[in-house]
Motif scaffolding. Structure first.
Motif, PDB file in Angstrom:
ATOM      1  N   THR A  37      28.434  29.264  52.359  1.00 33.67           N
ATOM      2  CA  THR A  37      29.388  29.200  51.253  1.00 33.67           C
ATOM      3  C   THR A  37      30.601  30.080  51.531  1.00 33.67           C
ATOM      4  O   THR A  37      31.667  29.835  50.996  1.00 33.67           O
ATOM      5  CB  THR A  37      28.751  29.654  49.925  1.00 33.67           C
ATOM      6  OG1 THR A  37      28.239  30.971  50.081  1.00 33.67           O
ATOM      7  CG2 THR A  37      27.642  28.709  49.503  1.00 33.67           C
ATOM      8  N   ARG A  38      30.402  31.108  52.356  1.00 35.17           N
ATOM      9  CA  ARG A  38      31.508  31.985  52.754  1.00 35.17           C
ATOM     10  C   ARG A  38      31.104  32.746  54.002  1.00 35.17           C
ATOM     11  O   ARG A  38      29.924  32.923  54.274  1.00 35.17           O
ATOM     12  CB  ARG A  38      31.907  32.924  51.644  1.00 35.17           C
ATOM     13  CG  ARG A  38      30.876  33.932  51.241  1.00 35.17           C
ATOM     14  CD  ARG A  38      31.402  34.876  50.163  1.00 35.17           C
ATOM     15  NE  ARG A  38      32.412  34.208  49.393  1.00 35.17           N
ATOM     16  CZ  ARG A  38      32.506  34.190  48.083  1.00 35.17           C
ATOM     17  NH1 ARG A  38      31.666  34.868  47.388  1.00 35.17           N
ATOM     18  NH2 ARG A  38      33.437  33.532  47.459  1.00 35.17           N
ATOM     19  N   PRO A  39      32.108  33.230  54.740  1.00 29.02           N
ATOM     20  CA  PRO A  39      31.802  33.990  55.950  1.00 29.02           C
ATOM     21  C   PRO A  39      31.399  35.426  55.614  1.00 29.02           C
ATOM     22  O   PRO A  39      31.673  35.927  54.522  1.00 29.02           O
ATOM     23  CB  PRO A  39      33.119  33.969  56.732  1.00 29.02           C
ATOM     24  CG  PRO A  39      34.172  33.808  55.686  1.00 29.02           C
ATOM     25  CD  PRO A  39      33.548  32.990  54.578  1.00 29.02           C
ATOM     26  N   VAL A  40      30.763  36.064  56.581  1.00 24.10           N
ATOM     27  CA  VAL A  40      30.413  37.482  56.455  1.00 24.10           C
ATOM     28  C   VAL A  40      31.564  38.282  57.053  1.00 24.10           C
ATOM     29  O   VAL A  40      31.803  38.243  58.266  1.00 24.10           O
ATOM     30  CB  VAL A  40      29.091  37.808  57.178  1.00 24.10           C
ATOM     31  CG1 VAL A  40      28.830  39.309  57.157  1.00 24.10           C
ATOM     32  CG2 VAL A  40      27.938  37.045  56.557  1.00 24.10           C
ATOM     33  N   VAL A  41      32.282  38.981  56.194  1.00 24.50           N
ATOM     34  CA  VAL A  41      33.401  39.817  56.626  1.00 24.50           C
ATOM     35  C   VAL A  41      32.837  41.134  57.130  1.00 24.50           C
ATOM     36  O   VAL A  41      32.028  41.773  56.456  1.00 24.50           O
ATOM     37  CB  VAL A  41      34.397  40.050  55.469  1.00 24.50           C
ATOM     38  CG1 VAL A  41      35.517  40.982  55.883  1.00 24.50           C
ATOM     39  CG2 VAL A  41      34.948  38.713  54.972  1.00 24.50           C
ATOM     40  N   VAL A  42      33.278  41.532  58.335  1.00 22.61           N
ATOM     41  CA  VAL A  42      32.760  42.747  58.963  1.00 22.61           C
ATOM     42  C   VAL A  42      33.904  43.750  59.079  1.00 22.61           C
ATOM     43  O   VAL A  42      34.788  43.604  59.925  1.00 22.61           O
ATOM     44  CB  VAL A  42      32.152  42.445  60.349  1.00 22.61           C
ATOM     45  CG1 VAL A  42      31.593  43.715  60.973  1.00 22.61           C
ATOM     46  CG2 VAL A  42      31.072  41.371  60.241  1.00 22.61           C
ATOM     47  N   PRO A  43      33.895  44.784  58.227  1.00 17.59           N
ATOM     48  CA  PRO A  43      34.974  45.771  58.269  1.00 17.59           C
ATOM     49  C   PRO A  43      34.894  46.629  59.532  1.00 17.59           C
ATOM     50  O   PRO A  43      33.837  46.761  60.144  1.00 17.59           O
ATOM     51  CB  PRO A  43      34.736  46.617  57.013  1.00 17.59           C
ATOM     52  CG  PRO A  43      33.283  46.476  56.732  1.00 17.59           C
ATOM     53  CD  PRO A  43      32.893  45.102  57.206  1.00 17.59           C
ATOM     54  N   ASP A  44      36.020  47.207  59.892  1.00 22.25           N
ATOM     55  CA  ASP A  44      36.095  48.073  61.071  1.00 22.25           C
ATOM     56  C   ASP A  44      35.709  49.496  60.674  1.00 22.25           C
ATOM     57  O   ASP A  44      36.531  50.408  60.651  1.00 22.25           O
ATOM     58  CB  ASP A  44      37.501  48.027  61.663  1.00 22.25           C
ATOM     59  CG  ASP A  44      37.588  48.707  63.009  1.00 22.25           C
ATOM     60  OD1 ASP A  44      36.529  49.019  63.590  1.00 22.25           O
ATOM     61  OD2 ASP A  44      38.717  48.934  63.481  1.00 22.25           O
ATOM     62  N   THR A  45      34.423  49.665  60.326  1.00 19.38           N
ATOM     63  CA  THR A  45      33.880  50.968  59.957  1.00 19.38           C
ATOM     64  C   THR A  45      32.572  51.186  60.703  1.00 19.38           C
ATOM     65  O   THR A  45      31.991  50.232  61.225  1.00 19.38           O
ATOM     66  CB  THR A  45      33.581  51.051  58.443  1.00 19.38           C
ATOM     67  OG1 THR A  45      32.560  50.090  58.126  1.00 19.38           O
ATOM     68  CG2 THR A  45      34.818  50.775  57.603  1.00 19.38           C
ATOM     69  N   ASP A  46      32.119  52.413  60.734  1.00 26.59           N
ATOM     70  CA  ASP A  46      30.826  52.691  61.374  1.00 26.59           C
ATOM     71  C   ASP A  46      29.683  52.025  60.617  1.00 26.59           C
ATOM     72  O   ASP A  46      28.663  51.678  61.209  1.00 26.59           O
ATOM     73  CB  ASP A  46      30.572  54.200  61.449  1.00 26.59           C
ATOM     74  CG  ASP A  46      31.490  54.893  62.442  1.00 26.59           C
ATOM     75  OD1 ASP A  46      32.023  54.202  63.352  1.00 26.59           O
ATOM     76  OD2 ASP A  46      31.691  56.113  62.316  1.00 26.59           O
ATOM     77  N   GLU A  47      29.840  51.829  59.309  1.00 25.52           N
ATOM     78  CA  GLU A  47      28.784  51.236  58.489  1.00 25.52           C
ATOM     79  C   GLU A  47      28.736  49.721  58.613  1.00 25.52           C
ATOM     80  O   GLU A  47      27.690  49.108  58.415  1.00 25.52           O
ATOM     81  CB  GLU A  47      28.965  51.599  57.008  1.00 25.52           C
ATOM     82  CG  GLU A  47      28.847  53.071  56.705  1.00 25.52           C
ATOM     83  CD  GLU A  47      30.119  53.845  57.052  1.00 25.52           C
ATOM     84  OE1 GLU A  47      31.230  53.271  56.992  1.00 25.52           O
ATOM     85  OE2 GLU A  47      30.008  55.032  57.407  1.00 25.52           O
ATOM     86  N   GLY A  48      29.874  49.087  58.881  1.00 27.65           N
ATOM     87  CA  GLY A  48      29.918  47.634  58.941  1.00 27.65           C
ATOM     88  C   GLY A  48      29.592  47.031  57.588  1.00 27.65           C
ATOM     89  O   GLY A  48      30.031  47.522  56.552  1.00 27.65           O
ATOM     90  N   VAL A  49      28.788  45.989  57.602  1.00 27.15           N
ATOM     91  CA  VAL A  49      28.382  45.322  56.361  1.00 27.15           C
ATOM     92  C   VAL A  49      26.881  45.078  56.410  1.00 27.15           C
ATOM     93  O   VAL A  49      26.336  44.729  57.457  1.00 27.15           O
ATOM     94  CB  VAL A  49      29.156  43.994  56.157  1.00 27.15           C
ATOM     95  CG1 VAL A  49      28.869  43.000  57.260  1.00 27.15           C
ATOM     96  CG2 VAL A  49      28.861  43.381  54.800  1.00 27.15           C
ATOM     97  N   ALA A  50      26.232  45.275  55.281  1.00 29.95           N
ATOM     98  CA  ALA A  50      24.801  44.980  55.171  1.00 29.95           C
ATOM     99  C   ALA A  50      24.648  43.571  54.614  1.00 29.95           C
ATOM    100  O   ALA A  50      25.263  43.227  53.602  1.00 29.95           O
ATOM    101  CB  ALA A  50      24.110  45.993  54.269  1.00 29.95           C
TER     102      ALA A  50
END
Length: 141
Positions: free
Chosen positions: A88-101
């Protein structure tokens, strides 16, 4: 881990959720392994030029991570006889050490013939629904 018994599994049985953290470095590794070097998976500029909010995870990486819910439940990936996902939508991955869960879940939706069950899967990233229709058919004992 033992394979669940078909007779012991009921419609509505919830599978244990699996949370996967995706970071930009994971996307680079996946690109190398898969050969998918599309720049929307590593260049913020290119991703935004094509209308995305930021770099996004590869669909096949997200789909593969989602299959873990089923394979961890059944204990043997060879027991998955069918698997499909509509996003339904893409997984956006931020430029951080944590990323996205990304949290994946599943529920037994139907018991079929021949010791097969259909599991409907869910995926949430940052509170957003990622999977529309996602299903696996699994052979139990």
């Amino acid at each position: 881990m033992s394979v669940p018994a078909y007779d012991a599994v009921e419609k509505g049985t919830e599978l244990r959720p699996v949370t996967v953290k995706l970071r930009r470095e994971d996307l680079v590794r996946y690109a190398g392994a898969s050969g998918d070097f599309n720049r929307i998976h590593w260049s913020q500029r290119v991703a935004q030029e094509v209308g995305l909010p930021d770099v996004i995870a590869h669909g096949m990486l997200t789909m593969g991570a989602g299959a873990r819910v089923v394979t961890e439940w059944v204990g043997d990936p060879a027991r998955v006889v069918e698997y499909s996902v509509r996003f339904t939508r893409p997984v956006v991955v931020p430029d951080t050490d944590e990323g996205v869960a990304v949290t994946f879940g599943g529920k037994v939706a139907d018991k079929l013939d021949d010791n097969l069950v259909r599991v409907d899967l869910t995926a949430l990233a940052g509170g957003d629904k990622v999977f529309g229709a996602a299903r696996a058919v699994v052979r139990l004992d």
